[in-house]
Design a protein around this motif. Structure first.
Motif, PDB file in Angstrom:
ATOM      1  N   ARG A  33       0.814  -1.214   0.000  1.00  0.00           N
ATOM      2  CA  ARG A  33       0.000   0.000   0.000  1.00  0.00           C
ATOM      3  C   ARG A  33       0.853   1.272   0.000  1.00  0.00           C
ATOM      4  O   ARG A  33       0.338   2.359  -0.218  1.00  0.00           O
ATOM      5  N   SER A  34       2.144   1.137   0.274  1.00  0.00           N
ATOM      6  CA  SER A  34       3.036   2.291   0.390  1.00  0.00           C
ATOM      7  C   SER A  34       3.785   2.532  -0.910  1.00  0.00           C
ATOM      8  O   SER A  34       4.635   1.724  -1.311  1.00  0.00           O
ATOM      9  N   GLY A  35       3.500   3.649  -1.564  1.00  0.00           N
ATOM     10  CA  GLY A  35       4.211   3.981  -2.791  1.00  0.00           C
ATOM     11  C   GLY A  35       5.695   4.177  -2.560  1.00  0.00           C
ATOM     12  O   GLY A  35       6.530   3.780  -3.388  1.00  0.00           O
ATOM     13  N   LEU A  36       6.053   4.795  -1.428  1.00  0.00           N
ATOM     14  CA  LEU A  36       7.468   4.990  -1.101  1.00  0.00           C
ATOM     15  C   LEU A  36       8.178   3.652  -0.967  1.00  0.00           C
ATOM     16  O   LEU A  36       9.273   3.453  -1.519  1.00  0.00           O
ATOM     17  N   TRP A  37       7.569   2.743  -0.241  1.00  0.00           N
ATOM     18  CA  TRP A  37       8.184   1.429  -0.021  1.00  0.00           C
ATOM     19  C   TRP A  37       8.252   0.628  -1.321  1.00  0.00           C
ATOM     20  O   TRP A  37       9.239  -0.064  -1.591  1.00  0.00           O
ATOM     21  N   ASN A  38       7.229   0.722  -2.162  1.00  0.00           N
ATOM     22  CA  ASN A  38       7.235  -0.001  -3.437  1.00  0.00           C
ATOM     23  C   ASN A  38       8.383   0.464  -4.320  1.00  0.00           C
ATOM     24  O   ASN A  38       9.093  -0.340  -4.935  1.00  0.00           O
ATOM     25  N   GLN A  39       8.569   1.798  -4.419  1.00  0.00           N
ATOM     26  CA  GLN A  39       9.664   2.320  -5.230  1.00  0.00           C
ATOM     27  C   GLN A  39      11.008   1.939  -4.633  1.00  0.00           C
ATOM     28  O   GLN A  39      11.958   1.606  -5.351  1.00  0.00           O
ATOM     29  N   MET A  40      11.084   1.956  -3.314  1.00  0.00           N
ATOM     30  CA  MET A  40      12.316   1.546  -2.639  1.00  0.00           C
ATOM     31  C   MET A  40      12.659   0.109  -2.981  1.00  0.00           C
ATOM     32  O   MET A  40      13.831  -0.223  -3.251  1.00  0.00           O
ATOM     33  N   GLN A  41      11.665  -0.759  -3.003  1.00  0.00           N
ATOM     34  CA  GLN A  41      11.933  -2.160  -3.324  1.00  0.00           C
ATOM     35  C   GLN A  41      12.405  -2.316  -4.761  1.00  0.00           C
ATOM     36  O   GLN A  41      13.336  -3.081  -5.034  1.00  0.00           O
ATOM     37  N   ALA A  42      11.793  -1.608  -5.699  1.00  0.00           N
ATOM     38  CA  ALA A  42      12.264  -1.672  -7.087  1.00  0.00           C
ATOM     39  C   ALA A  42      13.721  -1.231  -7.181  1.00  0.00           C
ATOM     40  O   ALA A  42      14.537  -1.847  -7.888  1.00  0.00           O
ATOM     41  N   ASP A  43      14.078  -0.171  -6.443  1.00  0.00           N
ATOM     42  CA  ASP A  43      15.450   0.337  -6.475  1.00  0.00           C
ATOM     43  C   ASP A  43      16.418  -0.639  -5.809  1.00  0.00           C
ATOM     44  O   ASP A  43      17.520  -0.881  -6.308  1.00  0.00           O
ATOM     45  N   VAL A  44      16.032  -1.195  -4.668  1.00  0.00           N
ATOM     46  CA  VAL A  44      16.918  -2.089  -3.928  1.00  0.00           C
ATOM     47  C   VAL A  44      17.129  -3.406  -4.663  1.00  0.00           C
ATOM     48  O   VAL A  44      18.249  -3.924  -4.743  1.00  0.00           O
ATOM     49  N   TYR A  45      16.067  -3.963  -5.252  1.00  0.00           N
ATOM     50  CA  TYR A  45      16.177  -5.246  -5.955  1.00  0.00           C
ATOM     51  C   TYR A  45      16.700  -5.074  -7.375  1.00  0.00           C
ATOM     52  O   TYR A  45      17.108  -6.056  -7.999  1.00  0.00           O
ATOM     53  N   GLY A  46      16.673  -3.853  -7.914  1.00  0.00           N
ATOM     54  CA  GLY A  46      17.079  -3.630  -9.297  1.00  0.00           C
ATOM     55  C   GLY A  46      16.153  -4.308 -10.276  1.00  0.00           C
ATOM     56  O   GLY A  46      16.580  -4.786 -11.335  1.00  0.00           O
ATOM     57  N   CYS A  47      14.863  -4.346  -9.940  1.00  0.00           N
ATOM     58  CA  CYS A  47      13.882  -5.101 -10.719  1.00  0.00           C
ATOM     59  C   CYS A  47      12.540  -4.385 -10.651  1.00  0.00           C
ATOM     60  O   CYS A  47      12.163  -3.878  -9.593  1.00  0.00           O
ATOM     61  N   PRO A  48      11.808  -4.290 -11.771  1.00  0.00           N
ATOM     62  CA  PRO A  48      10.477  -3.673 -11.703  1.00  0.00           C
ATOM     63  C   PRO A  48       9.580  -4.434 -10.734  1.00  0.00           C
ATOM     64  O   PRO A  48       9.621  -5.665 -10.669  1.00  0.00           O
ATOM     65  N   VAL A  49       8.780  -3.702  -9.971  1.00  0.00           N
ATOM     66  CA  VAL A  49       7.805  -4.331  -9.094  1.00  0.00           C
ATOM     67  C   VAL A  49       6.418  -3.812  -9.454  1.00  0.00           C
ATOM     68  O   VAL A  49       6.260  -2.671  -9.893  1.00  0.00           O
ATOM     69  N   GLU A  50       5.437  -4.671  -9.280  1.00  0.00           N
ATOM     70  CA  GLU A  50       4.060  -4.334  -9.638  1.00  0.00           C
ATOM     71  C   GLU A  50       3.138  -4.621  -8.464  1.00  0.00           C
ATOM     72  O   GLU A  50       3.380  -5.561  -7.689  1.00  0.00           O
ATOM     73  N   THR A  51       2.108  -3.834  -8.340  1.00  0.00           N
ATOM     74  CA  THR A  51       1.061  -4.093  -7.361  1.00  0.00           C
ATOM     75  C   THR A  51      -0.226  -4.433  -8.102  1.00  0.00           C
ATOM     76  O   THR A  51      -0.399  -4.074  -9.270  1.00  0.00           O
ATOM     77  N   ILE A  52      -1.119  -5.132  -7.431  1.00  0.00           N
ATOM     78  CA  ILE A  52      -2.376  -5.521  -8.043  1.00  0.00           C
ATOM     79  C   ILE A  52      -3.524  -4.737  -7.420  1.00  0.00           C
ATOM     80  O   ILE A  52      -3.387  -4.162  -6.335  1.00  0.00           O
ATOM     81  N   ALA A  53      -4.640  -4.721  -8.116  1.00  0.00           N
ATOM     82  CA  ALA A  53      -5.772  -3.895  -7.677  1.00  0.00           C
ATOM     83  C   ALA A  53      -6.369  -4.406  -6.375  1.00  0.00           C
ATOM     84  O   ALA A  53      -6.738  -3.628  -5.504  1.00  0.00           O
ATOM     85  N   SER A  54      -6.461  -5.721  -6.219  1.00  0.00           N
ATOM     86  CA  SER A  54      -7.038  -6.284  -5.009  1.00  0.00           C
ATOM     87  C   SER A  54      -5.975  -6.398  -3.928  1.00  0.00           C
ATOM     88  O   SER A  54      -4.891  -6.943  -4.171  1.00  0.00           O
ATOM     89  N   GLN A  55      -6.273  -5.896  -2.745  1.00  0.00           N
ATOM     90  CA  GLN A  55      -5.334  -6.002  -1.634  1.00  0.00           C
ATOM     91  C   GLN A  55      -5.459  -7.338  -0.898  1.00  0.00           C
ATOM     92  O   GLN A  55      -4.682  -7.597   0.018  1.00  0.00           O
ATOM     93  N   GLU A  56      -6.405  -8.150  -1.299  1.00  0.00           N
ATOM     94  CA  GLU A  56      -6.622  -9.450  -0.634  1.00  0.00           C
ATOM     95  C   GLU A  56      -6.327 -10.572  -1.623  1.00  0.00           C
ATOM     96  O   GLU A  56      -7.192 -11.275  -2.102  1.00  0.00           O
ATOM     97  N   ALA A  57      -5.029 -10.734  -1.916  1.00  0.00           N
ATOM     98  CA  ALA A  57      -4.633 -11.661  -2.973  1.00  0.00           C
ATOM     99  C   ALA A  57      -4.946 -13.117  -2.622  1.00  0.00           C
ATOM    100  O   ALA A  57      -5.347 -13.885  -3.496  1.00  0.00           O
ATOM    101  N   SER A  58      -4.759 -13.502  -1.359  1.00  0.00           N
ATOM    102  CA  SER A  58      -5.039 -14.900  -1.001  1.00  0.00           C
ATOM    103  C   SER A  58      -6.520 -15.225  -1.177  1.00  0.00           C
ATOM    104  O   SER A  58      -6.883 -16.274  -1.716  1.00  0.00           O
ATOM    105  N   ALA A  59      -7.375 -14.315  -0.723  1.00  0.00           N
ATOM    106  CA  ALA A  59      -8.810 -14.526  -0.902  1.00  0.00           C
ATOM    107  C   ALA A  59      -9.172 -14.527  -2.387  1.00  0.00           C
ATOM    108  O   ALA A  59     -10.013 -15.328  -2.828  1.00  0.00           O
ATOM    109  N   LEU A  60      -8.542 -13.655  -3.171  1.00  0.00           N
ATOM    110  CA  LEU A  60      -8.815 -13.620  -4.600  1.00  0.00           C
ATOM    111  C   LEU A  60      -8.412 -14.931  -5.257  1.00  0.00           C
ATOM    112  O   LEU A  60      -9.144 -15.477  -6.103  1.00  0.00           O
ATOM    113  N   GLY A  61      -7.247 -15.468  -4.873  1.00  0.00           N
ATOM    114  CA  GLY A  61      -6.835 -16.755  -5.436  1.00  0.00           C
ATOM    115  C   GLY A  61      -7.808 -17.864  -5.092  1.00  0.00           C
ATOM    116  O   GLY A  61      -8.113 -18.724  -5.930  1.00  0.00           O
ATOM    117  N   ALA A  62      -8.318 -17.852  -3.859  1.00  0.00           N
ATOM    118  CA  ALA A  62      -9.322 -18.845  -3.479  1.00  0.00           C
ATOM    119  C   ALA A  62     -10.588 -18.675  -4.301  1.00  0.00           C
ATOM    120  O   ALA A  62     -11.224 -19.662  -4.716  1.00  0.00           O
TER     121      ALA A  62
END
Length: 513
Positions: free
Chosen positions: A416-445
């Protein structure tokens, strides 16, 4: 028209019911917290009766909140934590509380397990190759062995071992106790790839194989909602119940990752977990991460750290006044403060190791905290150091395990944190993506339920039709070198403290010097 799906997610912290439409959009949801009972000797348990009550209440809550037409619900599926179980007798009465994945009692059986392996000419490495599970505190089989040793009278009364999914499936109206293959390899008795009983392992450890429920594939029908449950929840009597899968596998589905090894799935929740799909089991050269079956076929390597976003919650509770903790914008406030601090947090490091280290080195003596503070250190630097430190531990896991991805899907509260998401992309050196649903486990079920109900011809089609990418964060190349330097300082802290300091502190915690 049956165009909605209900999913119950029985997580460690609580139970959530989410109603989705056939496109994966949230129609309504409700949540109830669960009380976890921790003891000084490492036990971690929950009350199965509370679990059932919480689940039924969340279903009713979701239906009432969203004014859901229950005739539209095509079916219900349950997901829950893996390597978690309770024991029941022949009448279905609980003999134990739910023994959680966090429970540490199985560690006490490791010397006996290693002795038995040696007596049968086996090694710990061979056990990993057979079961696809490392010998660590997660193993449900080790906890069952502990029950056999320390509570033999109770062990003798066991009829079946039930995971959270099975408990709730039976509560809703499932006709028998079943377990899906994604949670099937933790008992020190099965071939991890085929999930057939391994006769040699059964002989080595002597566990009663009658305790293990029948395997049932995700999406298979297992019963229908009873009239009594319909009255309690508001569901329509006769609503189909479909076999689900464990939460991490459902989260991979919910992240839109089906059958791709190029896209990683990273969940930053209570723990931090990196999940990688493969067509065949890909074992860890270090023998430390489990490989589990994936819904629909294939396998998932699951590499985890014990504390992730929960460390940031601890930081929140430590640094902010109690009156601020109830504010809805507390995390936005923390982000704003951290954003004003340069990369490297003014020389402050945070080790998010409050529950020890799981990977790349399993070490129960390690603990976390800040290093490098001075009398001039202010709260924003401590907050940013926490965000960076959690990212650095995940980077270490990626590097040590050899995981390389074209992109990473981020899940959990941290996404949910834009700052943290960008930080992770920078730290891992890899694009990161978020999904629209915040309840991914329930969505998978819900995807599994949609496939079972025939709303999609295959699980892959359900994943494609119900997942929506919200945002993509590209690495900022200008930040690569500052983060590399900061990461190396962090890694040096962990390594150097590991030589003497962590073990010395552990002796003090345990009452000895």
């Amino acid at each position: 028209m049956n165009d909605c799906l209900a999913a119950i997610d029985a997580g460690t912290g609580g139970v959530r019911c989410v109603v989705f439409d056939v496109k994966g959009n949230v129609v309504s949801q409700d949540y109830r917290e669960m009380l976890t009972m921790y003891t000084p000797d490492g036990h971690a348990e929950q009350d199965p009766v509370q679990l059932v009550e919480a689940a039924l209440n969340t279903v009713r809550g979701a239906i009432v909140k969203g004014n859901v037409d229950v005739a539209r619900i095509a079916g219900i599926t349950i997901t829950g934590t893996q390597t978690t179980f309770a024991a029941v007798d022949r009448q279905g009465h609980f003999l134990t509380n739910i023994i959680l994945w966090q429970d540490m009692r199985g560690i006490g059986m490791f010397p006996w397990i290693r002795q038995r392996l040696a007596e049968h000419g086996m090694t710990e490495e061979e056990l990993y190759r057979r079961t696809l599970r490392p010998l660590n505190a997660l193993l449900a089989g080790a906890k069952l062995l502990w029950l056999r040793k320390h509570e033999p009278a109770l062990y003798g009364k066991i009829h079946k071992l039930v995971n959270p999914q099975a408990i709730l499936q039976r509560a809703l109206g499932a006709e028998e106790v079943t377990i899906d293959p994604t949670d099937g390899g933790w008992w020190l008795s099965h071939d991890g790839a085929t999930l057939e009983l391994d006769p040699e392992l059964v002989e080595v450890f002597g566990l009663n194989t009658d305790f293990f429920p029948r395997f049932c594939a995700p999406g298979e029908p297992i019963g229908r909602v009873t009239p009594d449950v319909a009255e309690k929840t508001g569901l329509k009597a006769g609503t189909p119940i479909w076999q689900g899968a464990v939460d991490q596998c459902c989260a991979v589905l919910g992240a839109g990752n089906y059958g791709s090894s190029e896209t990683g799935t990273m969940c930053m929740g209570t723990a931090g977990v990196i999940m990688t799909y493969s067509d065949v089991p890909v074992l860890d050269p270090l023998g430390r991460y489990p490989v589990i079956r994936f819904p629909g076929g294939g396998y998932v390597s699951e590499i985890g750290v014990r504390v992730a976003a929960s460390a940031f919650r601890w930081v929140r509770d430590m640094l902010y006044p109690s009156e601020d903790l109830n504010r809805n914008d507390i995390y936005q406030r923390m982000d704003m403060e951290a954003a004003g601090v340069p990369i490297g947090s003014n020389g402050v490091c945070f080790l998010p190791l409050m529950a020890g280290s799981a990977y790349p080195k399993a070490d129960e003596s390690i603990r976390g905290g800040w290093i490098g503070t001075s009398l001039g250190t202010k709260r924003p630097a401590l907050v940013r150091a926490a965000l960076e430190g959690i990212c650095y531990e995940m980077r270490q896991v990626l590097e040590e395990s050899g995981q390389k991805f074209a992109s990473i899907r981020l899940l959990g509260g941290a996404a949910r944190s834009g700052l943290w998401n960008q930080m992770q992309a920078d730290v891992y050196g890899c694009p990161v993506e978020t999904i629209a649903s915040q309840e991914a486990s329930a969505l998978g079920a819900a995807m599994i339920a949609a496939c079972g109900a025939g709303l999609y011809p295959s699980l892959k089609d359900a994943v494609c039709g119900m997942t929506h990418i919200k945002h993509r964060y590209e690495p900022n190349l200008e930040n690569a070198e500052p983060y590399r330097e900061s990461y190396e300082a962090w890694a040096s802290c962990v390594e150097d403290l590991g030589k003497r300091a962590f073990s010395a502190l552990a002796r003090l915690r345990n009452g000895g010097i």
